[in-house]
Design a protein around this motif. Structure first.
Motif, mmCIF file in Angstrom:
data_model
loop_
_atom_site.group_PDB
_atom_site.id
_atom_site.type_symbol
_atom_site.label_atom_id
_atom_site.label_comp_id
_atom_site.label_asym_id
_atom_site.label_seq_id
_atom_site.Cartn_x
_atom_site.Cartn_y
_atom_site.Cartn_z
ATOM 1 N N ARG A 59 0.838 -1.376 -0.135
ATOM 2 C CA ARG A 59 -0.231 -0.131 0.143
ATOM 3 C C ARG A 59 0.747 1.506 -0.085
ATOM 4 N N LYS A 60 1.601 1.293 0.477
ATOM 5 C CA LYS A 60 3.247 2.301 0.862
ATOM 6 C C LYS A 60 3.869 2.543 -0.708
ATOM 7 N N SER A 61 3.732 1.322 -1.484
ATOM 8 C CA SER A 61 4.588 1.759 -3.021
ATOM 9 C C SER A 61 3.862 2.447 -4.057
ATOM 10 N N ARG A 62 2.289 2.473 -3.284
ATOM 11 C CA ARG A 62 1.503 2.603 -4.473
ATOM 12 C C ARG A 62 0.778 4.394 -3.400
ATOM 13 N N GLY A 63 1.158 4.930 -2.485
ATOM 14 C CA GLY A 63 1.392 6.252 -2.287
ATOM 15 C C GLY A 63 -0.257 6.309 -1.360
ATOM 16 N N MET A 64 -0.273 4.604 -0.661
ATOM 17 C CA MET A 64 -1.732 5.174 0.019
ATOM 18 C C MET A 64 -1.696 4.952 1.792
ATOM 19 N N ASP A 65 -2.217 5.463 2.017
ATOM 20 C CA ASP A 65 -2.160 5.313 4.013
ATOM 21 C C ASP A 65 -1.887 4.450 4.186
ATOM 22 N N LYS A 66 -0.934 3.798 5.287
ATOM 23 C CA LYS A 66 -0.752 2.268 5.709
ATOM 24 C C LYS A 66 -2.418 1.760 6.771
ATOM 25 N N THR A 67 -3.399 2.905 6.712
ATOM 26 C CA THR A 67 -4.192 2.160 7.967
ATOM 27 C C THR A 67 -5.376 2.046 6.571
ATOM 28 N N LYS A 68 -5.292 2.251 5.541
ATOM 29 C CA LYS A 68 -6.035 1.974 5.056
ATOM 30 C C LYS A 68 -6.810 0.481 3.960
ATOM 31 N N ILE A 69 -7.533 0.082 4.004
ATOM 32 C CA ILE A 69 -7.972 -0.940 4.270
ATOM 33 C C ILE A 69 -8.200 -1.865 3.460
ATOM 34 N N VAL A 70 -7.006 -2.384 2.722
ATOM 35 C CA VAL A 70 -7.142 -2.695 0.836
ATOM 36 C C VAL A 70 -7.738 -4.507 0.559
ATOM 37 N N VAL A 71 -7.935 -4.813 -0.120
ATOM 38 C CA VAL A 71 -8.485 -6.009 -0.357
ATOM 39 C C VAL A 71 -8.494 -6.461 -2.091
ATOM 40 N N ASP A 72 -7.272 -6.835 -2.681
ATOM 41 C CA ASP A 72 -7.114 -6.455 -4.178
ATOM 42 C C ASP A 72 -6.229 -7.826 -4.656
ATOM 43 N N GLU A 73 -6.093 -7.972 -5.465
ATOM 44 C CA GLU A 73 -4.690 -9.443 -6.290
ATOM 45 C C GLU A 73 -3.283 -9.603 -5.201
ATOM 46 N N MET A 74 -3.034 -8.113 -4.019
ATOM 47 C CA MET A 74 -2.359 -8.227 -3.220
ATOM 48 C C MET A 74 -2.768 -9.109 -2.370
ATOM 49 N N ALA A 75 -3.691 -9.356 -1.811
ATOM 50 C CA ALA A 75 -4.504 -10.047 -0.248
ATOM 51 C C ALA A 75 -4.071 -11.378 -0.342
ATOM 52 N N PRO A 76 -4.218 -11.394 0.668
ATOM 53 C CA PRO A 76 -4.285 -13.271 0.563
ATOM 54 C C PRO A 76 -5.803 -13.480 0.341
ATOM 55 N N LEU A 77 -6.626 -12.464 1.517
ATOM 56 C CA LEU A 77 -7.724 -12.575 1.671
ATOM 57 C C LEU A 77 -8.586 -12.736 0.167
ATOM 58 N N ASN A 78 -8.126 -12.536 -1.003
ATOM 59 C CA ASN A 78 -8.721 -12.052 -2.848
ATOM 60 C C ASN A 78 -8.630 -13.167 -3.252
ATOM 61 N N HIS A 79 -8.122 -13.775 -2.754
ATOM 62 C CA HIS A 79 -7.712 -16.009 -3.183
ATOM 63 C C HIS A 79 -8.399 -16.627 -2.445
ATOM 64 N N LEU A 80 -8.959 -16.666 -1.495
ATOM 65 C CA LEU A 80 -9.493 -17.897 -0.799
ATOM 66 C C LEU A 80 -9.995 -18.773 -1.564
ATOM 67 N N ARG A 81 -9.810 -20.127 -1.893
ATOM 68 C CA ARG A 81 -10.479 -21.238 -2.636
ATOM 69 C C ARG A 81 -10.852 -22.521 -1.428
#
Length: 197
Positions: A164-186
């Motif tokens: 998230r920091k590499s994208r210039g985002m606030d580190k407290t912002k919750i993001v669930v995208d292709e770089m999140a384990p939760l996004n790949h639950l199976r």
């Protein structure tokens, strides 16, 4: 006090049986190394592949002492750091390290059917990504479903704060995208034991 002394002496005896080899898994890159701790003469051992903490920006392949009190093959892997490389490249380092373990565990007495991936903080994030997003290991012809278990300790299951920091985002912002384990639950993923605080 006597019991504690006996436990300490017993743990020390087990730890002395281990031999540790250093292996470089990405050519001459000195950051991409592993400590392979093993006991000679024993085979079919469970294998622990451990990834260290440090926010994906620091740390080293230090094997936790507690792992050396049992009859395991323990591989503690280091990886390159952000900002020198991207978070995707860090996960690729880990995939290459795990591939090395899959191909070489039996040489050190480990059982490929008993490989457990574990790590603390970013190490937990890394093993969750490897187990859930099969593309990282598939690149090296390893099926992420082969592992006996995945044990992330305080690993972020959302997109890691360093990403998230590499994208210039606030580190407290919750993001669930292709770089999140939760996004790949199976449902067919290896068994998980998530330990967090």
């Amino acid at each position: 006090l006597i019991v504690l002394c006996c436990v300490f002496v017993t743990c020390s005896l087990f730890a002395r049986e281990y031999k540790t080899d250093t292996v470089y898994y990405r050519g001459e890159d000195l950051r991409c190394y592993m400590e392979v701790s093993h006991i000679h003469g024993k085979s079919d051992k469970p294998v622990i592949v451990w990834f260290h903490p440090g926010g994906l920006t620091r740390g080293s392949a230090k094997t936790p002492d507690a792992f050396l009190t049992k009859d395991y093959l323990v591989v503690s892997a280091a990886y390159r750091f952000y900002p020198d490389v991207s978070v995707r490249e860090i996960i690729d380092d880990a995939a290459l390290a795990v591939t090395w373990v899959v191909k070489n565990a039996e040489r050190y007495g480990g059982a490929t059917s008993k490989i457990y991936l574990s790590g603390h903080s970013p190490g937990g994030y890394i093993v969750a990504m490897l187990a859930l997003d099969k593309s990282y290991l598939a690149k090296y012809d390893v099926d992420a479903d082969m592992f006996a278990g995945i044990i992330p300790l305080s690993g972020q299951m959302i997109t890691h704060f360093t990403e998230r920091k590499s994208r210039g985002m606030d580190k407290t912002k919750i993001v669930v995208d292709e770089m999140a384990p939760l996004n790949h639950l199976r449902p067919d993923a290896p068994p998980f034991l998530i330990i967090t605080g």
